[in-house]
Design an enzyme around this catalytic site. Structure first.
Site, short mmCIF file in Angstrom:
data_model
loop_
_atom_site.label_atom_id
_atom_site.label_comp_id
_atom_site.label_asym_id
_atom_site.label_seq_id
_atom_site.Cartn_x
_atom_site.Cartn_y
_atom_site.Cartn_z
N GLU A 30 0.76 -1.86 -0.08
CA GLU A 30 -0.11 0.14 -0.14
C GLU A 30 1.36 1.30 -0.34
O GLU A 30 -0.06 2.42 0.03
CB GLU A 30 -0.75 0.43 0.98
N CYS A 61 -3.53 -3.61 3.97
CA CYS A 61 -2.75 -4.68 4.66
C CYS A 61 -2.75 -6.24 4.44
O CYS A 61 -2.44 -7.17 3.91
CB CYS A 61 -2.17 -4.32 6.66
N ASN A 102 4.34 -3.22 13.15
CA ASN A 102 2.96 -3.36 12.49
C ASN A 102 4.39 -2.70 10.78
O ASN A 102 3.38 -1.53 10.60
CB ASN A 102 1.66 -2.56 12.75
N HIS A 120 -2.62 -11.16 11.51
CA HIS A 120 -2.46 -9.50 10.69
C HIS A 120 -2.65 -8.72 12.32
O HIS A 120 -3.43 -8.43 12.85
CB HIS A 120 -3.69 -8.91 9.69
#
Length: 457
Positions: A84, A118, A327, A248
């Protein structure tokens, strides 16, 4: 005939050599001690200076995978990228990676980029599996790359950033095998996290809504997965079905809450008699509606307590890298897979079933499962894959800690130079790991040039 045991045959992880300590970041931000480390479950956060961008991240992890596994560029028939982090509205990152293949005459390679927060890495991975199992497959391997540089504007979300890249080889006779025909997805329109301003690296985030969307997607994916799996196997699916569950990970504490959420769903799926007999202390939650409980602290606490021991066994090992890097966005869930692999011996992984939940804001999500091969003898594909990940812990320890003040200055420099042309980075390459690609310059036509830190110095 279907190719046998299609799945992940090789995996490579890259994270930047710089990080900021979350305890120090708590002090710098003036928040209460433990807010980031205990409240979010994070201890360190990796980040990129102006020498690294999405192109360099992907070049680094791809080249390292090819070298570590002695894979020839001509052996790759499909290359897909999930990200992204957009640096061009037209040119794919996959096309940037072709610089590694063109010198070998390897240009007959399908695939481009997948983008949705994500989830892009999972979209790329599922596309690669479908190609291997399709009539278009020509016997070569698929290569999937997922990478992002996750940064936030000043505020309550900045500590949930991170950066990194994953590369995976997909093919038949794999040690990590995709369970065929059992996969559930949930897609919905939502403005929980998005990046509408192309002049900025930073997202727009609705914090409470994105947590609600994540848990709502988990609810739907898990229930649909159970429905499909039970129809296919004629046996009940629950947390007990999985030897490991990876998620995730926006931050580690949300993963623990998500594991408890599945325990809650399992509880609601029991008959009244079973539920009351097995969990009499939880009877008051029997009439709860999932969509009304996203922020119910009583339910959250009760099922985190109930599932805590199971969480420690099935999911906590997968949070090792997330806790130390943060993350990574598209690579996040696959960093969880790598964490599981390096935290468990091949003998204890052999034959295990791993559930995978992937989420991308906006929103997209899927749940599927992998079965690990039973063959864990020395030099087997499973043992080889795990042994090739032995570099991770030493490299995590070898990173350079950067003070929050300097980290903030680096982000400010990125903001200032985001559209500067021509541009030459000011940071040195001294702290970078050997073999890392870095940005040399961006010329007056936005063309980026990369070089590589020598493997041996």
């Amino acid at each position: 005939m279907w190719p046998n045991n299609v799945g992940i045959r090789a995996i490579e992880l890259y994270f930047p050599a710089l990080y900021v300590d979350q305890v120090e970041l708590e002090k710098f931000d003036g928040v209460s001690p433990g807010k980031y480390t205990i409240g979010f479950g994070q201890s360190k956060m990796g980040f990129c200076n102006d020498r690294e961008d999405i192109g360099s991240l992907c070049l680094t992890v791809t080249q390292r995978l090819l070298e570590r596994y002695s894979i020839q560029p001509c052996d790759i028939g499909r290359l897909e990228v999930g990200t992204e982090t957009i640096i061009d509205k037209s040119k794919s990152i996959k096309s940037v990676l072709m610089q590694l293949f063109e010198p070998f005459g390897a240009t007959d390679i399908e695939g481009v980029d997948s983008t949705n927060a994500c989830y892009g890495g999972t979209a790329a991975l599922l596309n690669a599996v479908s190609w291997i199992e399709s009539s278009a497959w020509d016997g070569r391997l698929a290569l999937v790359v997922a990478a992002d540089n996750a940064v936030y504007a000043k505020g309550s979300a900045r500590q949930t950033g991170g950066a990194g890249a994953i590369a995976m080889i997909v093919g038949p006779d794999a040690p990590l095998i995709f369970d065929r025909g059992i996969r559930a997805s949930y897609m919905k329109h939502a403005y929980d996290f998005y990046k509408p301003d192309l002049r900025s690296e930073y997202p727009v985030v609705d914090g409470p809504l994105t947590i609600q969307c994540y848990l709502n997607a988990l609810d739907n994916c898990y229930q649909k997965y159970c429905e499909k799996a039970e129809k296919k196997t004629a046996s009940l699916v629950s947390l007990d079905t999985f030897d490991a569950l990876i998620f995730h990970s926006p931050y580690c504490k949300l993963v623990q809450k998500s594991f408890a959420r599945i325990a809650f769903i399992d509880f609601l799926r029991l008959s009244n008699d079973e539920a009351i007999k097995k969990y009499p202390q939880l009877e008051k939650f029997r009439d709860a509606k999932l969509e009304k409980t996203y922020f119910d602290r009583d339910i959250e606490k009760a099922f985190m307590t109930l599932s805590n021991e199971s969480f420690k066994v099935k999911t906590h090992p997968s949070l090792y890298i997330s806790n130390l890097v943060g993350n990574m966005y598209t690579p996040s869930v696959y960093a969880g897979l790598v964490s599981l692999l390096i935290s468990t011996s091949p003998e204890n992984l052999a034959g295990k079933k791993v559930g995978v939940f992937s989420y991308g804001s906006g929103l997209t999500s899927s749940m599927y499962s992998l079965t690990i091969t039973k063959d864990a003898i020395p030099n087997s594909p499973l043992e080889t894959l795990i042994s090739h990940l032995s570099y991770i812990k030493p490299q995590l320890d070898a990173r350079k800690c950067v003070a929050p003040e300097d980290y903030t200055k680096i982000l400010e420099q990125r903001e200032t130079n985001w559209h500067t042309l021509p541009f030459e980075p000011q940071s040195t390459i001294d702290s970078m790991f050997p073999g890392t690609y870095y940005l040399v310059k961006i010329d007056e036509m936005y063309r980026r040039t990369y070089a590589r830190v020598p493997l041996f110095q």
